[in-house]
Design an enzyme around this catalytic site. Structure first.
Site, PDB file in Angstrom:
ATOM      1  N   HIS A  31      -2.396   3.035  -5.570  1.00 58.58           N
ATOM      2  CA  HIS A  31      -3.204   2.035  -6.269  1.00 58.58           C
ATOM      3  C   HIS A  31      -4.662   2.448  -6.019  1.00 58.58           C
ATOM      4  O   HIS A  31      -4.902   3.490  -5.407  1.00 58.58           O
ATOM      5  CB  HIS A  31      -2.924   0.634  -5.708  1.00 58.58           C
ATOM      6  N   HIS A  49     -12.975   9.166  -9.315  1.00 62.01           N
ATOM      7  CA  HIS A  49     -11.918   9.355 -10.312  1.00 62.01           C
ATOM      8  C   HIS A  49     -10.860  10.338  -9.829  1.00 62.01           C
ATOM      9  O   HIS A  49     -10.320  11.129 -10.602  1.00 62.01           O
ATOM     10  CB  HIS A  49     -12.501   9.788 -11.666  1.00 62.01           C
ATOM     11  N   HIS A  98      -9.228   1.560  -5.873  1.00 64.76           N
ATOM     12  CA  HIS A  98     -10.343   0.665  -5.574  1.00 64.76           C
ATOM     13  C   HIS A  98     -11.645   1.212  -6.159  1.00 64.76           C
ATOM     14  O   HIS A  98     -11.770   2.403  -6.415  1.00 64.76           O
ATOM     15  CB  HIS A  98     -10.541   0.531  -4.055  1.00 64.76           C
ATOM     16  N   CYS A 125       0.834  -1.208   0.000  1.00 64.41           N
ATOM     17  CA  CYS A 125       0.000   0.000   0.000  1.00 64.41           C
ATOM     18  C   CYS A 125       0.869   1.258   0.000  1.00 64.41           C
ATOM     19  O   CYS A 125       0.363   2.369  -0.162  1.00 64.41           O
ATOM     20  CB  CYS A 125      -0.927   0.025   1.219  1.00 64.41           C
TER      21      CYS A 125
END
Lengths: 143, 143, 143, 143, 143, 143
Positions: C42, C83, C44, C36
């Site tokens: 990253h 976004h 979700h 992480c």
């Protein structure tokens, strides 16, 4: 000119199974099948999705009467496998015969259902899902 | 005569990506890609469903050994993308190259997996799902 | 005597985040946060479930007008995070401040929504789900 | 040589419908349609999955611009059916005409969408799902 | 003043079980347990959702380190039950002892996990789901 | 000392409903209820999750016999609402009375089920879910 569509009904059954070839050693069973060889077996919430195809009836707009399809699936799939042990449910999955993988169960269900469909309706797919990450499809292909 | 079936395994990875062409103006990037052009990017819980096809092995009733398929997907898909930024994971998605849409990621994964399959087994579909309402399928078609 | 019920609306946003404390070494960040801590982050498909509680209105049988709740969630949650990169969306998640875990995002959303609810309606839970196997619940508890 | 992919977008609408042929007796309607013949009808959370196919654009890596597809689905599917009664939404489903089964709604949506797609992009499937156990697929087949 | 939150992690295991009391007749077993009494048993894809509660750590914003929770669940739940027969996995579920219902498995898992949690963190719920329509919750209540 | 657990069973029904107060003008109905006021109504795949709580029976490890719970839910919920119009199913939801929101249906089902439970078992929650993003919970609270 008539439209041809595909209709999929999904049924569920909870069953146990075990991967094991009695003619093999414990070691080979373990090597090929991992913890699927554990005795007496383990189980899944199986999901079986059966797809039939045909032209839409002009009066009902259906591929086939849904009640008839439901009765067939209940009799040939759910009643047969639910809350039971696949290895003993059908002779085909007995000791030394077919290992009850998702692939093999899909083929078995195809062969059970195909002769029972009304004229003009064909199976287009049988899907057997063992869990959210694994499923097998059989389209009746033989080579 | 042997039965041919299709087996689908689904894996997941959480990754970020960004749609952006450095050779375009900010305005054109915004017009073409909307908020997918935001810096440094946004992310998804990707779901990748890989389908392999082949005849059932007579002793194991499997299209291919599931452990082998799982190892391949872990190595080529999950380990590569999970908790990372797709634009930098593979040279192919670098600046000025391929935009990492679901379509393009599906093609990329197909090309990674195809050469690794055992003889007699073929890919039949790679599905990349970005979220519950959007997914791309690649069947290896080139025209 | 009037009935009190709880109403839950679920919204979704796709966002990226990164766990990283700039005052720590790379090694400590890696040890505490694993992958992480990867740069630039990253992402979700977040799911946020907001539960409001109150007595049923005698004429509409609603806890509160659903359109009002939807407008609030769209403005305070979806428009804010979708976004985008959580670490830069709110000052609270900036460098050296709060790590954007599911727990912390749930607390943040609670604090944003609570003052906006109509009289007589209270938040009873904010759930933030990062993926199908991990979610955090905040019930407004402070100790 | 360019890659051809398939992109699926899923939209939802909540609608009511009734299966009933006014030229039939109550008994025959009941026999053919069961409790789907109940007046004034019942309803579902419909899920409609539309798949378009085409070569990937070299600059955007997309089958077609996603915003354009979303606008089309919103206009032709969601706005048309959501929170309404399918039997009165389109003349085609009026009294004495087409029974609004999942099969027939899939055909209807195909015919609405096909003429609106950009050049080089084709529909490859329209799926209409009534609930978690029943869906119809139409691939444009006519015989 | 520190915020207290609840964190839920979900793990899965595929297992078989059988409801049967050897001190009862076949008839009584059948009457009480229906087809859950079938020999050697049937199985499910179990889903186990474990919720821990505590104040958010000021540096990591976590209730507890997620890696530690995952290791605990893997050791005490998944490794113990996956691809096995619950009736033989723990002495507690052996012949003449506790019937392995979802309720009883939830209590068992609670008792296994509670002593292993770090100081300041408590279990708040153990949920055991047998399938999409049935689950049991245990909150540690004894009366 | 005996353990107390909670058991949840989920049932489904497909029904139509309409939000409309005949004593209000069309304009006010539209303003309060939006397209939920459309005639004759729209519909949903309802999901109803009923939670009962009690101590585990020492011989069966169950909160209550599952067959009894299933019969009750089938009779009081599924048979009553499935493939029907909620506004006419119960007098309570008739013209000028209670608007059939998810909240109101949850209260209705609670009141139907509570008197039917065996001694020592209590309802702890009735959840009515209209779709994947909206549900109401009733815990029997009156103020």
């Amino acid at each position: 000119m008539r439209m041809k569509a595909h209709l999929t009904r999904i049924v569920h059954f909870c069953a146990a199974h075990r991967y094991y070839r009695p003619e093999w050693s414990e070691e080979r069973n373990r090597a090929e099948f991992g913890n699927c060889a554990n005795s007496p077996g383990h189980g899944h919430n199986y999901e079986c999705a059966v797809t039939v195809a045909g032209v839409l009836n002009e009066l009902t707009s259906m591929v086939m009467p849904l009640d008839d399809l439901d009765r067939l699936l209940d009799q040939k799939v759910v009643k047969r496998f639910d809350h039971d042990f696949i290895n003993t449910v059908a002779e085909e999955f007995g000791p030394g015969k077919t290992i009850p993988t998702a692939e093999a169960v899909a083929v078995f269900i195809w062969d059970e259902l195909q002769p029972e469909l009304p004229e003009g309706v064909v199976l287009s797919r049988v899907r057997v899902k063992e869990n959210e990450t694994l499923y097998a499809d059989y389209f009746g292909e033989k080579i």
